[in-house]
Design a protein around this motif. Structure first.
Motif, PDB file in Angstrom:
ATOM      1  N   ALA A   1      -9.076   4.861  10.384  1.00 18.42           N
ATOM      2  CA  ALA A   1      -9.982   3.709  10.497  1.00 18.42           C
ATOM      3  C   ALA A   1      -9.349   2.743  11.493  1.00 18.42           C
ATOM      4  O   ALA A   1      -8.183   2.384  11.363  1.00 18.42           O
ATOM      5  CB  ALA A   1     -10.132   3.038   9.145  1.00 18.42           C
TER       6      ALA A   1
ATOM      7  N   GLY B   1       0.166   5.334  10.128  1.00 20.12           N
ATOM      8  CA  GLY B   1      -0.698   4.220  10.506  1.00 20.12           C
ATOM      9  C   GLY B   1      -1.028   3.284   9.361  1.00 20.12           C
ATOM     10  O   GLY B   1      -1.843   2.380   9.515  1.00 20.12           O
ATOM     11  N   ARG B   2      -0.424   3.498   8.201  1.00 19.37           N
ATOM     12  CA  ARG B   2      -0.661   2.580   7.089  1.00 19.37           C
ATOM     13  C   ARG B   2       0.677   1.959   6.699  1.00 19.37           C
ATOM     14  O   ARG B   2       1.565   2.651   6.224  1.00 19.37           O
ATOM     15  CB  ARG B   2      -1.280   3.321   5.895  1.00 19.37           C
ATOM     16  CG  ARG B   2      -1.662   2.405   4.745  1.00 19.37           C
ATOM     17  CD  ARG B   2      -2.483   3.131   3.698  1.00 19.37           C
ATOM     18  NE  ARG B   2      -3.784   3.554   4.200  1.00 19.37           N
ATOM     19  CZ  ARG B   2      -4.809   2.740   4.374  1.00 19.37           C
ATOM     20  NH1 ARG B   2      -4.704   1.469   4.082  1.00 19.37           N
ATOM     21  NH2 ARG B   2      -5.949   3.211   4.821  1.00 19.37           N
TER      22      ARG B   2
ATOM     23  N   LEU C   1      -9.681  -5.663  13.675  1.00 20.23           N
ATOM     24  CA  LEU C   1      -9.300  -4.346  14.188  1.00 20.23           C
ATOM     25  C   LEU C   1      -7.806  -4.135  13.941  1.00 20.23           C
ATOM     26  O   LEU C   1      -7.010  -5.074  14.074  1.00 20.23           O
ATOM     27  CB  LEU C   1      -9.565  -4.232  15.699  1.00 20.23           C
ATOM     28  CG  LEU C   1     -10.963  -4.573  16.211  1.00 20.23           C
ATOM     29  CD1 LEU C   1     -11.043  -4.297  17.717  1.00 20.23           C
ATOM     30  CD2 LEU C   1     -12.040  -3.771  15.488  1.00 20.23           C
ATOM     31  N   GLY C   2      -7.442  -2.925  13.572  1.00 20.36           N
ATOM     32  CA  GLY C   2      -6.037  -2.646  13.279  1.00 20.36           C
ATOM     33  C   GLY C   2      -5.240  -2.459  14.562  1.00 20.36           C
ATOM     34  O   GLY C   2      -5.407  -1.463  15.262  1.00 20.36           O
TER      35      GLY C   2
ATOM     36  N   ASP D   1      -2.024  -1.877  14.954  1.00 21.93           N
ATOM     37  CA  ASP D   1      -1.088  -0.749  14.888  1.00 21.93           C
ATOM     38  C   ASP D   1      -1.821   0.563  15.160  1.00 21.93           C
ATOM     39  O   ASP D   1      -1.293   1.479  15.778  1.00 21.93           O
ATOM     40  CB  ASP D   1      -0.432  -0.689  13.503  1.00 21.93           C
ATOM     41  CG  ASP D   1       0.128  -2.030  13.090  1.00 21.93           C
ATOM     42  OD1 ASP D   1       1.339  -2.201  13.151  1.00 21.93           O
ATOM     43  OD2 ASP D   1      -0.681  -2.922  12.727  1.00 21.93           O
TER      44      ASP D   1
ATOM     45  N   GLN E   1      -3.634  -7.356  12.780  1.00 23.03           N
ATOM     46  CA  GLN E   1      -5.049  -7.194  13.144  1.00 23.03           C
ATOM     47  C   GLN E   1      -5.403  -8.174  14.259  1.00 23.03           C
ATOM     48  O   GLN E   1      -4.874  -9.280  14.322  1.00 23.03           O
ATOM     49  CB  GLN E   1      -5.960  -7.528  11.955  1.00 23.03           C
ATOM     50  CG  GLN E   1      -6.111  -6.406  10.950  1.00 23.03           C
ATOM     51  CD  GLN E   1      -7.113  -6.744   9.853  1.00 23.03           C
ATOM     52  OE1 GLN E   1      -7.785  -7.778   9.896  1.00 23.03           O
ATOM     53  NE2 GLN E   1      -7.201  -5.886   8.863  1.00 23.03           N
TER      54      GLN E   1
ATOM     55  N   GLU F   1       0.830  -1.201   0.000  1.00 21.59           N
ATOM     56  CA  GLU F   1       0.000   0.000   0.000  1.00 21.59           C
ATOM     57  C   GLU F   1       0.859   1.243   0.000  1.00 21.59           C
ATOM     58  O   GLU F   1       2.033   1.204   0.382  1.00 21.59           O
ATOM     59  CB  GLU F   1      -0.856   0.034   1.270  1.00 21.59           C
ATOM     60  CG  GLU F   1      -1.890  -1.060   1.325  1.00 21.59           C
ATOM     61  CD  GLU F   1      -3.005  -0.718   2.287  1.00 21.59           C
ATOM     62  OE1 GLU F   1      -3.898   0.041   1.882  1.00 21.59           O
ATOM     63  OE2 GLU F   1      -2.997  -1.205   3.428  1.00 21.59           O
TER      64      GLU F   1
ATOM     65  N   GLY G   1     -10.989  -0.211  12.516  1.00 17.04           N
ATOM     66  CA  GLY G   1     -11.398  -1.603  12.302  1.00 17.04           C
ATOM     67  C   GLY G   1     -12.695  -1.683  11.535  1.00 17.04           C
ATOM     68  O   GLY G   1     -13.348  -0.673  11.278  1.00 17.04           O
TER      69      GLY G   1
ATOM     70  N   PHE H   1       1.345  -5.174   8.807  1.00 18.29           N
ATOM     71  CA  PHE H   1       0.596  -4.651   9.949  1.00 18.29           C
ATOM     72  C   PHE H   1      -0.151  -5.812  10.592  1.00 18.29           C
ATOM     73  O   PHE H   1      -0.183  -6.917  10.048  1.00 18.29           O
ATOM     74  CB  PHE H   1      -0.379  -3.550   9.506  1.00 18.29           C
ATOM     75  CG  PHE H   1      -1.432  -4.036   8.540  1.00 18.29           C
ATOM     76  CD1 PHE H   1      -1.154  -4.165   7.196  1.00 18.29           C
ATOM     77  CD2 PHE H   1      -2.707  -4.379   8.991  1.00 18.29           C
ATOM     78  CE1 PHE H   1      -2.119  -4.627   6.300  1.00 18.29           C
ATOM     79  CE2 PHE H   1      -3.679  -4.829   8.111  1.00 18.29           C
ATOM     80  CZ  PHE H   1      -3.378  -4.962   6.763  1.00 18.29           C
TER      81      PHE H   1
HETATM   82  P1  AMP Z   1      -9.636  -4.154   6.421  1.00 19.64           P
HETATM   83  O1  AMP Z   1      -9.167  -5.569   6.531  1.00 19.64           O
HETATM   84  O2  AMP Z   1      -9.099  -3.453   5.200  1.00 19.64           O
HETATM   85  O3  AMP Z   1     -11.106  -4.013   6.599  1.00 19.64           O
HETATM   86  O4  AMP Z   1      -8.964  -3.367   7.618  1.00 19.64           O
HETATM   87  C1  AMP Z   1      -9.385  -3.507   8.945  1.00 19.64           C
HETATM   88  C2  AMP Z   1      -8.539  -2.601   9.806  1.00 19.64           C
HETATM   89  O5  AMP Z   1      -7.162  -2.988   9.695  1.00 19.64           O
HETATM   90  C3  AMP Z   1      -8.541  -1.149   9.358  1.00 19.64           C
HETATM   91  O6  AMP Z   1      -9.636  -0.469   9.883  1.00 19.64           O
HETATM   92  C4  AMP Z   1      -7.231  -0.647   9.917  1.00 19.64           C
HETATM   93  O7  AMP Z   1      -7.371  -0.339  11.286  1.00 19.64           O
HETATM   94  C5  AMP Z   1      -6.318  -1.850   9.793  1.00 19.64           C
HETATM   95  N1  AMP Z   1      -5.496  -1.747   8.564  1.00 19.64           N
HETATM   96  C6  AMP Z   1      -5.858  -2.037   7.298  1.00 19.64           C
HETATM   97  N2  AMP Z   1      -4.838  -1.838   6.442  1.00 19.64           N
HETATM   98  C7  AMP Z   1      -3.791  -1.396   7.200  1.00 19.64           C
HETATM   99  C8  AMP Z   1      -2.430  -1.021   6.921  1.00 19.64           C
HETATM  100  N3  AMP Z   1      -1.945  -1.053   5.690  1.00 19.64           N
HETATM  101  N4  AMP Z   1      -1.650  -0.621   7.956  1.00 19.64           N
HETATM  102  C9  AMP Z   1      -2.131  -0.592   9.221  1.00 19.64           C
HETATM  103  N5  AMP Z   1      -3.394  -0.945   9.537  1.00 19.64           N
HETATM  104  C10 AMP Z   1      -4.220  -1.341   8.549  1.00 19.64           C
END
Ligand code: AMP
Length: 414
Positions: free
Chosen positions: A275, A116-117, A301-302, A304, A123, A111, A277, A121
């Protein structure tokens, strides 16, 4: 050199991770959720089928390579598909229904980096199989909300809910959506043009400004829900009201992955624009991946992001882990006895360190200070002869002599 989007998490931050993970373990135990660990890599095909080939994750973000045997392998970009594969392959449907699983694990997405991205990472996630009741949706929301609550973050993150309906109600909606989008498509991004053909609902999730502008008055799925989806969603909302879990309904939420239906939700740290989670129901996925039709709902939930929130809001400032007692050993002959006592104290849950460098007494005391030791237990030649030691309280410097024995030392440092 460290790869872009990866991080070394050093000990101060690890304390915060441990604190969050301890809370997760505790909550999952209380909710009787079973931990599962699945492989870091899976066949690429699992994600193409299980996440959806029109999603950004599959299209642009996966770490995919051929292994030495020529198989196409992908580092997991999310964990639901892997957990569902494990659920099917291990025949978990026959063990218990409903069945609740949880995990904490790293995932990988190529990405664009921002705060925070990351590309690697973690979950915390939960998957609940075998209940098509709205009660299961609420159970997953309770678990995720409980974590935010125990971490003191409940007022910092907002829960937004929506229903994206089922195949039945989507049919009519998608027609209406295509009708609305068709005359606007020329002004929209290339991805949306493909989505228009393959999976038009994903257009709603587009982050491009040109598309957002065109979608200002787009018809919403919530106005086309069938009776069952409508009453399910109303029940979720009603129950959340009754158990005082705050939420807002956000008709724009469709979630980034293809497999969701009915209730979907997201947690957002509004003030920081992060975001935290998301989750929802995915009743088709088990069947899509080759299992028997099984209703399911879950969230991710993220981790990080949660750590960032705890730091930003100063909710993890008291996580210093002090050493309870440091053994300063001045006589070489005292090591064997000291190690024996140290081992016993550690087994009683006391955090103990001792000199393993044969440093001078002065340097040992300096080191004890650095470790934030609450007490120092001093054993010199005389003490060893008398089967005694000196216990020094570091906060006020007071000293007492006690028997060289784990019980007496334990009592004196309580
Ligand atoms: P998702 O699986 O895309 O629905 O993501 C769920 C949660 O994972 C998001 O709300 C973020 O908190 C976290 N998340 C998703 N992508 C990333 C990333 N590249 N780096 C850090 N956290 C992430």
């Amino acid at each position: 050199m460290k790869q872009k989007g990866t991080r070394d998490i050093l000990f101060d931050e690890m304390k915060i991770w441990q604190y969050v993970e301890e809370n997760i373990r505790k909550i999952c135990k209380e909710y009787n959720i079973n931990e599962i660990r699945t492989p870091l890599f899976e066949a690429t095909e699992l994600y193409a089928r299980g996440v959806g080939d029109e999603t950004d994750i599959v299209n642009k973000e996966m770490y995919t390579f051929n292994d030495k045997g020529g198989r196409s392998i992908t580092l997991r970009p999310e964990l639901t598909a892997g957990v569902v594969r494990a659920y099917i392959e291990n025949g978990l449907a026959s063990t218990m229904s409903p069945l609740k699983l949880w995990y904490v694990g790293n995932m990988y997405r190529y990405e664009k980096m921002q705060k925070g991205r990351y590309r690697e990472f973690a979950q915390f996630g939960m998957e609940l199989f075998g209940s098509n009741s709205y009660l299961a949706d609420v159970e997953t929301i309770c678990v995720s909300y409980e974590l935010f609550k125990r971490l003191g973050l409940q007022d910092k993150v907002e829960l937004s809910l929506n229903s994206i309906g089922c195949d039945k109600c989507r049919k009519e909606y998608i027609e209406k959506l295509r009708e609305y989008v068709k005359p606007r498509l020329n002004n929209m991004c290339d991805n949306c043009k493909t989505r228009y053909e393959k999976n038009p609902m994903r257009i709603l999730d587009c982050k491009e400004e040109c598309c957002k502008k065109e979608l200002e008055n787009v018809p919403m799925i919530t106005d086309y829900l069938c009776d069952e989806c409508k009453s399910d969603f109303e029940n979720v909302c009603k129950l959340l009201d009754e158990i005082s879990i705050p939420y807002v309904v956000d008709k724009k939420i469709v979630r980034g992955l293809d497999y969701y239906n009915k209730t979907v939700y997201e947690y957002t740290a509004k003030d920081l624009g992060l975001a935290a989670g998301g989750g929802g129901r995915y009743d088709k996925l088990v069947e899509v991946l080759g299992g028997n039709s099984t209703p399911a709902v879950g969230f991710g939930l993220g981790m990080d992001r949660i750590i960032i929130l705890l730091k930003e809001y100063g909710l993890c400032n008291n996580l210093t882990s002090n050493v309870d007692v440091y053994f300063a050993i001045i006589d070489d002959k005292a090591y064997a006895k000291a190690i024996e006592i140290v081992t016993k104290l550690r087994s009683l849950g006391i955090v103990v360190e001792y000199d393993i460098c044969k440093r001078s007494f002065k340097s040992q005391l300096k080191y004890a200070d650095k470790l934030n030791a609450n007490f120092v237990c001093i054993i010199g030649e005389d003490e060893l002869k008398n089967d005694e030691c000196i216990i020094k309280k570091m906060s006020d410097g007071s000293q007492q002599t006690v028997k060289l024995d784990e019980k007496d030392i334990f009592e004196s440092i309580k």
